[in-house]
Design a protein around this motif. Structure first.
Motif, PDB file in Angstrom:
ATOM      1  N   VAL A  29       0.764  -1.476   0.233  1.00 56.42           N
ATOM      2  CA  VAL A  29       0.571  -0.155  -0.036  1.00 56.42           C
ATOM      3  C   VAL A  29       0.902   1.311   0.087  1.00 56.42           C
ATOM      4  O   VAL A  29       0.361   2.051  -0.187  1.00 56.42           O
ATOM      5  CB  VAL A  29      -0.755   0.140   1.350  1.00 56.42           C
ATOM      6  CG1 VAL A  29      -2.089   1.597   1.315  1.00 56.42           C
ATOM      7  CG2 VAL A  29      -1.809  -0.541   0.630  1.00 56.42           C
ATOM      8  N   ASP A  30       2.173   1.076   0.676  1.00 54.98           N
ATOM      9  CA  ASP A  30       2.548   2.563   1.180  1.00 54.98           C
ATOM     10  C   ASP A  30       3.696   2.851  -0.628  1.00 54.98           C
ATOM     11  O   ASP A  30       4.580   3.760  -0.609  1.00 54.98           O
ATOM     12  CB  ASP A  30       3.803   2.389   2.124  1.00 54.98           C
ATOM     13  CG  ASP A  30       3.199   2.737   3.345  1.00 54.98           C
ATOM     14  OD1 ASP A  30       1.894   3.074   3.213  1.00 54.98           O
ATOM     15  OD2 ASP A  30       3.972   2.604   4.060  1.00 54.98           O
ATOM     16  N   CYS A  31       3.650   1.610  -1.139  1.00 50.45           N
ATOM     17  CA  CYS A  31       4.675   1.606  -2.700  1.00 50.45           C
ATOM     18  C   CYS A  31       3.814   2.685  -3.937  1.00 50.45           C
ATOM     19  O   CYS A  31       4.457   2.383  -4.474  1.00 50.45           O
ATOM     20  CB  CYS A  31       4.989   0.467  -2.691  1.00 50.45           C
ATOM     21  SG  CYS A  31       6.633  -0.379  -1.558  1.00 50.45           S
ATOM     22  N   GLY A  32       2.366   2.339  -4.129  1.00 50.81           N
ATOM     23  CA  GLY A  32       1.905   2.876  -4.706  1.00 50.81           C
ATOM     24  C   GLY A  32       1.340   1.592  -5.912  1.00 50.81           C
ATOM     25  O   GLY A  32       1.701   0.669  -5.888  1.00 50.81           O
ATOM     26  N   ASP A  33       1.278   2.257  -6.746  1.00 48.21           N
ATOM     27  CA  ASP A  33       0.991   0.894  -8.192  1.00 48.21           C
ATOM     28  C   ASP A  33       1.560   0.394  -8.788  1.00 48.21           C
ATOM     29  O   ASP A  33       1.151  -0.257  -9.707  1.00 48.21           O
ATOM     30  CB  ASP A  33      -0.720   1.851  -8.737  1.00 48.21           C
ATOM     31  CG  ASP A  33      -1.484   2.624  -8.273  1.00 48.21           C
ATOM     32  OD1 ASP A  33      -1.626   1.736  -7.344  1.00 48.21           O
ATOM     33  OD2 ASP A  33      -2.722   3.641  -8.748  1.00 48.21           O
ATOM     34  N   ASP A  34       2.772   1.319  -9.187  1.00 49.45           N
ATOM     35  CA  ASP A  34       3.539   0.131  -9.885  1.00 49.45           C
ATOM     36  C   ASP A  34       4.450  -0.582  -9.649  1.00 49.45           C
ATOM     37  O   ASP A  34       5.613  -0.700  -9.933  1.00 49.45           O
ATOM     38  CB  ASP A  34       4.311   1.590 -10.695  1.00 49.45           C
ATOM     39  CG  ASP A  34       5.431   2.179  -9.890  1.00 49.45           C
ATOM     40  OD1 ASP A  34       5.155   2.317  -8.457  1.00 49.45           O
ATOM     41  OD2 ASP A  34       6.284   3.294 -10.223  1.00 49.45           O
ATOM     42  N   VAL A  35       4.750  -1.557  -8.585  1.00 48.88           N
ATOM     43  CA  VAL A  35       4.331  -2.542  -8.115  1.00 48.88           C
ATOM     44  C   VAL A  35       3.482  -3.787  -7.774  1.00 48.88           C
ATOM     45  O   VAL A  35       2.399  -3.544  -8.075  1.00 48.88           O
ATOM     46  CB  VAL A  35       5.614  -2.092  -6.176  1.00 48.88           C
ATOM     47  CG1 VAL A  35       6.751  -0.822  -6.725  1.00 48.88           C
ATOM     48  CG2 VAL A  35       4.227  -1.277  -5.379  1.00 48.88           C
ATOM     49  N   THR A  49       8.095  -6.044  -6.649  1.00 46.98           N
ATOM     50  CA  THR A  49       9.044  -6.072  -8.134  1.00 46.98           C
ATOM     51  C   THR A  49       8.897  -5.058  -9.228  1.00 46.98           C
ATOM     52  O   THR A  49       6.716  -4.167  -8.505  1.00 46.98           O
ATOM     53  CB  THR A  49       9.129  -7.289  -9.461  1.00 46.98           C
ATOM     54  OG1 THR A  49       9.685  -8.207  -8.768  1.00 46.98           O
ATOM     55  CG2 THR A  49       9.567  -6.997 -10.788  1.00 46.98           C
ATOM     56  N   THR A  50       9.157  -4.340  -9.722  1.00 51.94           N
ATOM     57  CA  THR A  50       8.456  -2.667 -10.729  1.00 51.94           C
ATOM     58  C   THR A  50       8.968  -1.927 -11.611  1.00 51.94           C
ATOM     59  O   THR A  50       9.986  -3.281 -12.016  1.00 51.94           O
ATOM     60  CB  THR A  50       9.097  -1.806  -9.877  1.00 51.94           C
ATOM     61  OG1 THR A  50       8.780  -0.536 -10.312  1.00 51.94           O
ATOM     62  CG2 THR A  50      10.300  -1.764  -9.589  1.00 51.94           C
ATOM     63  N   THR A 110      12.710  -5.126 -13.394  1.00 56.15           N
ATOM     64  CA  THR A 110      12.118  -5.773 -14.402  1.00 56.15           C
ATOM     65  C   THR A 110      11.150  -5.028 -15.808  1.00 56.15           C
ATOM     66  O   THR A 110      10.650  -4.328 -15.256  1.00 56.15           O
ATOM     67  CB  THR A 110      11.970  -6.659 -14.076  1.00 56.15           C
ATOM     68  OG1 THR A 110      12.750  -7.722 -15.320  1.00 56.15           O
ATOM     69  CG2 THR A 110      10.952  -7.278 -13.692  1.00 56.15           C
ATOM     70  N   ASP A 111      11.067  -5.355 -16.865  1.00 58.76           N
ATOM     71  CA  ASP A 111       9.720  -4.846 -17.263  1.00 58.76           C
ATOM     72  C   ASP A 111       9.118  -6.120 -17.269  1.00 58.76           C
ATOM     73  O   ASP A 111       9.124  -7.384 -16.605  1.00 58.76           O
ATOM     74  CB  ASP A 111      10.253  -5.348 -19.280  1.00 58.76           C
ATOM     75  CG  ASP A 111      11.267  -4.302 -19.864  1.00 58.76           C
ATOM     76  OD1 ASP A 111      11.193  -3.274 -19.349  1.00 58.76           O
ATOM     77  OD2 ASP A 111      12.669  -5.199 -20.407  1.00 58.76           O
TER      78      ASP A 111
END
Length: 121
Positions: A65-71, A97-98, A115-116
């Motif tokens: 939750v603290d890391c945002g939507d791109d992980v 992974t992001t 990574t992609d």
């Protein structure tokens, strides 16, 4: 004041329920609540009933939750959240992974792989 939350709660949740930062500090000092990560708490009596995988799932949830939507949660953390057996792997670090960059970044409680990622991953 007694905390009546049965699961993970945030500082904001506690403040919205009428608790103060002093209440949180006192509860941590008396070990009636435990900080899972900065700003995230669980009652000690609830935490004591959880096994290491369930405790890791709480840490993973708060970290995610603290890391945002791109992980995304990955590796052992994803396995724990999906309910898979992790065969006594160490669970003190949340693995994510992001798609940002291609190098890993490690902190005390999080390992972030780069990574992609496809949109559906």
């Amino acid at each position: 004041m007694d905390f009546d939350q049965r699961g993970l709660f945030t500082r904001a949740d506690a403040l919205a329920s009428g608790f103060t930062d002093d209440d949180l500090r006192r509860a941590r000092a008396h070990k009636s609540i435990v900080a899972i990560r900065r700003g995230w708490f669980v009652r000690e009596d609830v935490l004591a009933t959880l096994d290491s995988a369930q405790q890791h799932a709480l840490l993973a949830q708060a970290t995610y939750v603290d890391c945002g939507d791109d992980v995304v949660l990955s590796h052992a953390s994803a396995a724990v959240v999906l309910g898979l057996d992790v065969w006594n792997l160490p669970l003190d670090t949340v693995t994510m992974t992001t798609r940002r960059g291609h190098s890993g970044k490690r902190s005390r409680r999080r390992f972030l792989h780069g990574t992609d990622l496809l949109d559906d991953e």
